[in-house]
Write a protein that holds these residues in place. Structure first.
Motif, mmCIF file in Angstrom:
data_model
loop_
_atom_site.group_PDB
_atom_site.id
_atom_site.type_symbol
_atom_site.label_atom_id
_atom_site.label_comp_id
_atom_site.label_asym_id
_atom_site.label_seq_id
_atom_site.Cartn_x
_atom_site.Cartn_y
_atom_site.Cartn_z
ATOM 1 N N GLU A 106 44.986 -14.155 13.510
ATOM 2 C CA GLU A 106 43.845 -13.573 14.219
ATOM 3 C C GLU A 106 42.526 -14.228 13.795
ATOM 4 O OE1 GLU A 106 43.366 -11.080 16.822
ATOM 5 O OE2 GLU A 106 45.298 -12.069 17.041
ATOM 6 N N VAL A 107 42.401 -14.523 12.513
ATOM 7 C CA VAL A 107 41.197 -15.217 12.047
ATOM 8 C C VAL A 107 41.158 -16.620 12.648
ATOM 9 C CG1 VAL A 107 40.012 -16.154 10.015
ATOM 10 C CG2 VAL A 107 40.978 -13.859 9.931
ATOM 11 N N TRP A 108 42.324 -17.280 12.675
ATOM 12 C CA TRP A 108 42.379 -18.620 13.267
ATOM 13 C C TRP A 108 42.017 -18.558 14.743
ATOM 14 C CZ3 TRP A 108 41.556 -23.261 12.256
ATOM 15 C CH2 TRP A 108 41.886 -24.259 13.144
ATOM 16 N N ARG A 109 42.463 -17.497 15.446
ATOM 17 C CA ARG A 109 42.121 -17.330 16.858
ATOM 18 C C ARG A 109 40.610 -17.186 17.018
ATOM 19 N NH1 ARG A 109 41.386 -13.314 20.562
ATOM 20 N NH2 ARG A 109 41.726 -11.663 19.062
ATOM 21 N N GLU A 110 39.981 -16.422 16.122
ATOM 22 C CA GLU A 110 38.519 -16.257 16.164
ATOM 23 C C GLU A 110 37.835 -17.605 15.956
ATOM 24 O OE1 GLU A 110 34.872 -14.168 13.664
ATOM 25 O OE2 GLU A 110 36.915 -13.511 13.252
ATOM 26 N N ILE A 111 38.333 -18.386 15.009
ATOM 27 C CA ILE A 111 37.757 -19.709 14.740
ATOM 28 C C ILE A 111 37.927 -20.608 15.960
ATOM 29 C CG2 ILE A 111 38.048 -21.821 13.370
ATOM 30 C CD1 ILE A 111 38.788 -19.964 10.986
ATOM 31 N N ASP A 112 39.124 -20.616 16.540
ATOM 32 C CA ASP A 112 39.404 -21.464 17.696
ATOM 33 C C ASP A 112 38.514 -21.101 18.881
ATOM 34 O OD1 ASP A 112 41.052 -23.612 18.797
ATOM 35 O OD2 ASP A 112 41.866 -22.063 20.117
ATOM 36 N N LEU A 113 38.335 -19.800 19.123
ATOM 37 C CA LEU A 113 37.462 -19.364 20.215
ATOM 38 C C LEU A 113 36.016 -19.801 19.963
ATOM 39 C CD1 LEU A 113 38.827 -15.760 20.887
ATOM 40 C CD2 LEU A 113 39.022 -17.746 22.388
ATOM 41 N N ALA A 114 35.568 -19.685 18.717
ATOM 42 C CA ALA A 114 34.197 -20.088 18.382
ATOM 43 C C ALA A 114 34.017 -21.594 18.536
ATOM 44 C CB ALA A 114 33.853 -19.644 16.962
ATOM 45 N N ILE A 115 35.002 -22.358 18.110
ATOM 46 C CA ILE A 115 34.925 -23.820 18.242
ATOM 47 C C ILE A 115 34.804 -24.205 19.718
ATOM 48 C CG2 ILE A 115 36.266 -25.965 18.014
ATOM 49 C CD1 ILE A 115 37.276 -24.859 15.305
ATOM 50 N N ASN A 116 35.520 -23.511 20.578
ATOM 51 C CA ASN A 116 35.487 -23.831 22.004
ATOM 52 C C ASN A 116 34.156 -23.502 22.665
ATOM 53 O OD1 ASN A 116 38.023 -25.036 22.294
ATOM 54 N ND2 ASN A 116 39.008 -23.046 22.343
ATOM 55 N N THR A 117 33.276 -22.750 21.982
ATOM 56 C CA THR A 117 31.954 -22.457 22.536
ATOM 57 C C THR A 117 30.906 -23.481 22.111
ATOM 58 O OG1 THR A 117 31.260 -21.040 20.689
ATOM 59 C CG2 THR A 117 32.444 -19.969 22.519
ATOM 60 N N LEU A 118 31.277 -24.389 21.215
ATOM 61 C CA LEU A 118 30.322 -25.389 20.730
ATOM 62 C C LEU A 118 29.984 -26.393 21.831
ATOM 63 C CD1 LEU A 118 31.902 -26.224 17.245
ATOM 64 C CD2 LEU A 118 29.837 -24.867 17.677
ATOM 65 N N PRO A 119 28.809 -27.046 21.707
ATOM 66 C CA PRO A 119 28.493 -28.141 22.633
ATOM 67 C C PRO A 119 29.617 -29.188 22.576
ATOM 68 C CG PRO A 119 26.583 -27.582 21.307
ATOM 69 C CD PRO A 119 27.732 -26.805 20.748
ATOM 70 N N GLN A 121 30.147 -32.461 22.277
ATOM 71 C CA GLN A 121 30.284 -33.469 21.215
ATOM 72 C C GLN A 121 30.628 -32.799 19.878
ATOM 73 O OE1 GLN A 121 30.394 -36.567 21.973
ATOM 74 N NE2 GLN A 121 30.205 -37.653 20.069
ATOM 75 N N CYS A 122 29.972 -31.691 19.575
ATOM 76 C CA CYS A 122 30.278 -30.940 18.341
ATOM 77 C C CYS A 122 31.729 -30.471 18.357
ATOM 78 C CB CYS A 122 29.383 -29.701 18.217
ATOM 79 S SG CYS A 122 27.774 -30.002 17.531
ATOM 80 N N LYS A 123 32.142 -29.944 19.490
ATOM 81 C CA LYS A 123 33.503 -29.422 19.617
ATOM 82 C C LYS A 123 34.522 -30.522 19.336
ATOM 83 C CE LYS A 123 34.593 -27.980 23.715
ATOM 84 N NZ LYS A 123 34.988 -27.310 24.956
ATOM 85 N N ILE A 126 34.447 -31.387 15.523
ATOM 86 C CA ILE A 126 35.006 -30.297 14.713
ATOM 87 C C ILE A 126 36.519 -30.229 14.885
ATOM 88 C CG2 ILE A 126 35.082 -27.782 14.429
ATOM 89 C CD1 ILE A 126 32.569 -28.964 13.194
ATOM 90 N N LYS A 127 36.998 -30.325 16.123
ATOM 91 C CA LYS A 127 38.446 -30.268 16.356
ATOM 92 C C LYS A 127 39.164 -31.439 15.697
ATOM 93 C CE LYS A 127 38.917 -27.368 20.384
ATOM 94 N NZ LYS A 127 39.754 -27.101 21.535
ATOM 95 N N LEU A 128 38.629 -32.629 15.862
ATOM 96 C CA LEU A 128 39.259 -33.798 15.253
ATOM 97 C C LEU A 128 39.238 -33.698 13.721
ATOM 98 C CD1 LEU A 128 37.886 -36.620 17.571
ATOM 99 C CD2 LEU A 128 40.287 -35.924 17.338
ATOM 100 N N SER A 129 38.155 -33.169 13.202
ATOM 101 C CA SER A 129 38.011 -33.084 11.754
ATOM 102 C C SER A 129 38.875 -31.984 11.156
ATOM 103 C CB SER A 129 36.541 -32.843 11.402
ATOM 104 O OG SER A 129 36.382 -32.727 10.012
#
Length: 177
Positions: A106-119, A121-123, A126-129
């Motif tokens: 569930e925490v990972w889901r929260e992180i994944d959802l937040a990452i998908n809201t990033l601009p 290039q940032c997204k 962050i995903k690659l990293s």
């Protein structure tokens, strides 16, 4: 034939929970490919049972319970196969471990959802990293940008995530770094 609204609702549930269910299953069985198959089976079961997709809590509970049961069945079947082949059997998974894995998922889901809201290039950075474990140099080459741009986008992304995520989720993200 199933209605378009039901299909759209189901697709929304899959998009929202699939990564978390894969993560959860992988924590139990330690095999990414099998975890993906288990998650797919769980969503097929959800669809076949004709569950109402508007109650998020009951859907989430159904998904985790079904995934847990599929994982335990997989472990049992693998253990039987190993015993037939006279290898060391797998140790059973405790309920505490299952509960901890649900929380992590569930925490990972929260992180994944937040990452998908990033601009955008940032997204990507962050995903690659964090999700793919790529180095700054590898990211720069993949995205055809400079290493300093990668570092800046990573810092920007972390700053935005810190504002978006709960403190526990952000701490977990930093631990993954």
């Amino acid at each position: 034939m199933f209605g378009t609204a039901r299909t759209l609702e189901f697709n929304s549930v899959v998009k929202k929970y699939y990564p978390a269910i894969v993560f959860f299953a992988e924590k139990i069985i330690d095999n990414h490919a099998v975890a993906q198959e288990i998650a797919q089976d769980v969503f097929v079961k959800l669809w076949e049972q004709g569950k109402n997709f508007d109650n998020d809590t009951s859907i989430r509970n159904f998904l985790y319970l079904a995934a847990k049961n599929r994982c335990l069945n997989y472990i049992r079947d693998t253990k039987r196969k190993q015993q037939r082949e006279e290898t060391i059997p797998l140790s059973p998974v405790s309920e505490d471990e299952i509960t901890n894995n649900i929380i992590l998922a569930e925490v990972w889901r929260e992180i994944d959802l937040a990452i998908n809201t990033l601009p955008e290039q940032c997204k990507k950075v962050i995903k690659l990293s964090f999700q793919e474990g790529k180095s700054t140099d590898e990211i720069a080459k993949l995205l055809d940008i400079t290493e300093s741009t990668v570092r800046n986008q990573k810092a920007r992304g972390l700053s935005l995530l810190k504002k978006t995520l709960s403190s526990g989720a952000f701490t977990l993200l930093l631990l993954m770094v």
